[in-house]
Write a protein that holds these residues in place. Structure first.
Motif, PDB file in Angstrom:
ATOM      1  N   GLY A   1       6.939  -8.998  -4.753  1.00  0.00           N
ATOM      2  CA  GLY A   1       7.799  -7.835  -4.547  1.00  0.00           C
ATOM      3  C   GLY A   1       7.171  -6.516  -4.953  1.00  0.00           C
ATOM      4  N   THR A   2       5.861  -6.370  -4.713  1.00  0.00           N
ATOM      5  CA  THR A   2       5.178  -5.132  -5.057  1.00  0.00           C
ATOM      6  C   THR A   2       4.471  -4.555  -3.840  1.00  0.00           C
ATOM      7  OG1 THR A   2       3.136  -6.256  -5.720  1.00  0.00           O
ATOM      8  CG2 THR A   2       4.791  -5.861  -7.442  1.00  0.00           C
ATOM      9  N   ALA A   3       4.143  -3.275  -3.952  1.00  0.00           N
ATOM     10  CA  ALA A   3       3.367  -2.602  -2.920  1.00  0.00           C
ATOM     11  C   ALA A   3       2.468  -1.583  -3.609  1.00  0.00           C
ATOM     12  CB  ALA A   3       4.287  -1.902  -1.927  1.00  0.00           C
ATOM     13  N   VAL A   4       1.300  -1.317  -3.009  1.00  0.00           N
ATOM     14  CA  VAL A   4       0.381  -0.331  -3.542  1.00  0.00           C
ATOM     15  C   VAL A   4       0.092   0.691  -2.454  1.00  0.00           C
ATOM     16  CG1 VAL A   4      -1.899   0.084  -4.531  1.00  0.00           C
ATOM     17  CG2 VAL A   4      -0.661  -2.011  -5.111  1.00  0.00           C
ATOM     18  N   PHE A   5       0.446   1.943  -2.725  1.00  0.00           N
ATOM     19  CA  PHE A   5       0.160   3.055  -1.826  1.00  0.00           C
ATOM     20  C   PHE A   5      -1.061   3.785  -2.385  1.00  0.00           C
ATOM     21  CE2 PHE A   5       4.616   2.193  -1.249  1.00  0.00           C
ATOM     22  CZ  PHE A   5       4.845   2.414   0.097  1.00  0.00           C
ATOM     23  N   THR A   6      -2.042   4.078  -1.529  1.00  0.00           N
ATOM     24  CA  THR A   6      -3.244   4.769  -1.992  1.00  0.00           C
ATOM     25  C   THR A   6      -3.597   5.924  -1.065  1.00  0.00           C
ATOM     26  OG1 THR A   6      -4.615   3.153  -0.817  1.00  0.00           O
ATOM     27  CG2 THR A   6      -4.254   2.768  -3.159  1.00  0.00           C
ATOM     28  N   GLY A   7      -4.260   6.909  -1.637  1.00  0.00           N
ATOM     29  CA  GLY A   7      -4.756   8.048  -0.875  1.00  0.00           C
ATOM     30  C   GLY A   7      -3.700   9.076  -0.550  1.00  0.00           C
ATOM     31  N   ASN A   8      -3.754  10.221  -1.205  1.00  0.00           N
ATOM     32  CA  ASN A   8      -2.830  11.333  -0.925  1.00  0.00           C
ATOM     33  C   ASN A   8      -1.370  10.889  -0.892  1.00  0.00           C
ATOM     34  OD1 ASN A   8      -4.989  13.251  -0.506  1.00  0.00           O
ATOM     35  ND2 ASN A   8      -5.383  12.151   1.393  1.00  0.00           N
ATOM     36  N   VAL A   9      -0.953  10.166  -1.903  1.00  0.00           N
ATOM     37  CA  VAL A   9       0.405   9.649  -1.957  1.00  0.00           C
ATOM     38  C   VAL A   9       1.372  10.784  -2.308  1.00  0.00           C
ATOM     39  CG1 VAL A   9       1.951   7.937  -2.974  1.00  0.00           C
ATOM     40  CG2 VAL A   9      -0.494   7.434  -2.749  1.00  0.00           C
ATOM     41  N   VAL A  10       2.428  10.920  -1.522  1.00  0.00           N
ATOM     42  CA  VAL A  10       3.479  11.893  -1.785  1.00  0.00           C
ATOM     43  C   VAL A  10       4.812  11.160  -1.726  1.00  0.00           C
ATOM     44  CG1 VAL A  10       4.630  14.019  -1.065  1.00  0.00           C
ATOM     45  CG2 VAL A  10       2.145  13.781  -0.787  1.00  0.00           C
ATOM     46  N   ILE A  11       5.583  11.281  -2.807  1.00  0.00           N
ATOM     47  CA  ILE A  11       6.882  10.625  -2.902  1.00  0.00           C
ATOM     48  C   ILE A  11       7.943  11.711  -3.037  1.00  0.00           C
ATOM     49  CG2 ILE A  11       8.319   9.087  -4.298  1.00  0.00           C
ATOM     50  CD1 ILE A  11       5.647   7.803  -5.216  1.00  0.00           C
ATOM     51  N   GLY A  12       9.008  11.591  -2.273  1.00  0.00           N
ATOM     52  CA  GLY A  12      10.097  12.551  -2.351  1.00  0.00           C
ATOM     53  C   GLY A  12      11.424  11.858  -2.564  1.00  0.00           C
TER      54      GLY A  12
ATOM     55  N   ASP B   1      -2.102   7.348   2.661  1.00  0.00           N
ATOM     56  CA  ASP B   1      -3.149   6.994   3.623  1.00  0.00           C
ATOM     57  C   ASP B   1      -3.191   5.498   3.897  1.00  0.00           C
ATOM     58  OD1 ASP B   1      -3.875   9.673   3.808  1.00  0.00           O
ATOM     59  OD2 ASP B   1      -5.471   9.485   2.312  1.00  0.00           O
ATOM     60  N   ALA B   2      -2.826   4.682   2.890  1.00  0.00           N
ATOM     61  CA  ALA B   2      -2.891   3.227   3.057  1.00  0.00           C
ATOM     62  C   ALA B   2      -1.798   2.552   2.237  1.00  0.00           C
ATOM     63  CB  ALA B   2      -4.259   2.712   2.617  1.00  0.00           C
ATOM     64  N   LEU B   3      -1.424   1.349   2.677  1.00  0.00           N
ATOM     65  CA  LEU B   3      -0.390   0.558   2.011  1.00  0.00           C
ATOM     66  C   LEU B   3      -0.783  -0.908   2.030  1.00  0.00           C
ATOM     67  CD1 LEU B   3       2.501  -0.116   0.942  1.00  0.00           C
ATOM     68  CD2 LEU B   3       3.257  -0.066   3.329  1.00  0.00           C
ATOM     69  N   ALA B   4      -0.647  -1.556   0.865  1.00  0.00           N
ATOM     70  CA  ALA B   4      -0.828  -2.999   0.755  1.00  0.00           C
ATOM     71  C   ALA B   4       0.443  -3.561   0.133  1.00  0.00           C
ATOM     72  CB  ALA B   4      -2.027  -3.339  -0.109  1.00  0.00           C
ATOM     73  N   VAL B   5       1.072  -4.556   0.803  1.00  0.00           N
ATOM     74  CA  VAL B   5       2.321  -5.139   0.333  1.00  0.00           C
ATOM     75  C   VAL B   5       2.087  -6.590  -0.056  1.00  0.00           C
ATOM     76  CG1 VAL B   5       4.690  -5.735   0.965  1.00  0.00           C
ATOM     77  CG2 VAL B   5       3.662  -3.629   1.832  1.00  0.00           C
ATOM     78  N   ASN B   6       2.664  -6.983  -1.204  1.00  0.00           N
ATOM     79  CA  ASN B   6       2.611  -8.363  -1.647  1.00  0.00           C
ATOM     80  C   ASN B   6       4.044  -8.895  -1.651  1.00  0.00           C
ATOM     81  OD1 ASN B   6       2.481 -10.800  -3.028  1.00  0.00           O
ATOM     82  ND2 ASN B   6       0.900 -10.076  -4.438  1.00  0.00           N
ATOM     83  N   GLN B   7       4.418  -9.606  -0.609  1.00  0.00           N
ATOM     84  CA  GLN B   7       5.790 -10.126  -0.477  1.00  0.00           C
ATOM     85  C   GLN B   7       6.136 -11.134  -1.562  1.00  0.00           C
ATOM     86  OE1 GLN B   7       8.066  -9.023   1.486  1.00  0.00           O
ATOM     87  NE2 GLN B   7       6.906  -7.840   2.972  1.00  0.00           N
ATOM     88  N   SER B   8       5.134 -11.882  -2.051  1.00  0.00           N
ATOM     89  CA  SER B   8       5.428 -12.943  -3.009  1.00  0.00           C
ATOM     90  C   SER B   8       5.896 -12.410  -4.362  1.00  0.00           C
ATOM     91  CB  SER B   8       4.212 -13.856  -3.193  1.00  0.00           C
ATOM     92  OG  SER B   8       3.139 -13.140  -3.764  1.00  0.00           O
TER      93      SER B   8
END
Length: 162
Positions: free
Chosen positions: A48-59, A39-46
């Protein structure tokens, strides 16, 4: 009556040192692309991380992981290659006919290793196995469960419902 005893479901509590098993369908092509929907994504370029939130599905290939939140650490050189994932909140891992649930999952993409932590429940066909920690080698499907392991085995079935 006693002759039917082996046909009854077995409940076995094993010592906390763990149990080795094959997580039947839990093999994955670790070279396949990792796809993430949320549902949402926050990326921290400095860092090298990202946070995915809400109904996350990874395949990745036939493997699916779902959770409420997933923290991604990218490999050096940008956001084109994922090094690792940390999932939390109603974590479910499915591959083939095998499914597992836990409070948290760590996926070392580069090593092809998934670790489920906290109230782990593994279902293989009608068989159920619980413990506190399960490590799965995605290349071989080999798994190890630790922490007051309990199993429920259904008569006439093997792991994966065979």
């Amino acid at each position: 009556m006693l002759r039917y005893l082996p046909a009854l479901a077995l409940v076995v509590a094993l010592p906390a040192w763990g149990q080795n098993l094959t997580f039947g369908g839990m093999r994955a092509d670790t070279s396949a692309p990792v796809e993430i929907a949320a549902d949402a994504l926050a990326v921290n370029q400095s860092d090298g991380t990202a946070v995915f939130t809400g109904n996350v599905v990874i395949g990745q290939g036939a493997m699916r992981l779902s959770a409420g939140r997933v923290d991604v650490t990218y490999a050096e050189g940008g956001t084109t290659r994922i090094r690792s994932l940390r999932a939390e909140g109603d974590v479910t891992l499915v591959s083939g006919d095998d499914a597992a649930e836990a409070q948290e999952a760590l996926y070392d993409v580069e090593a092809g290793q998934v670790t489920l932590i906290g109230d782990v429940i593994l279902a293989q066909g009608g068989n159920v196995l619980t413990g506190q920690r399960m490590e799965v080698d995605l290349a071989t499907g080999a798994a190890r469960v630790e922490g007051r392991v309990r199993t429920i085995l259904q008569p006439g079935q093997q792991g994966g419902g065979n």
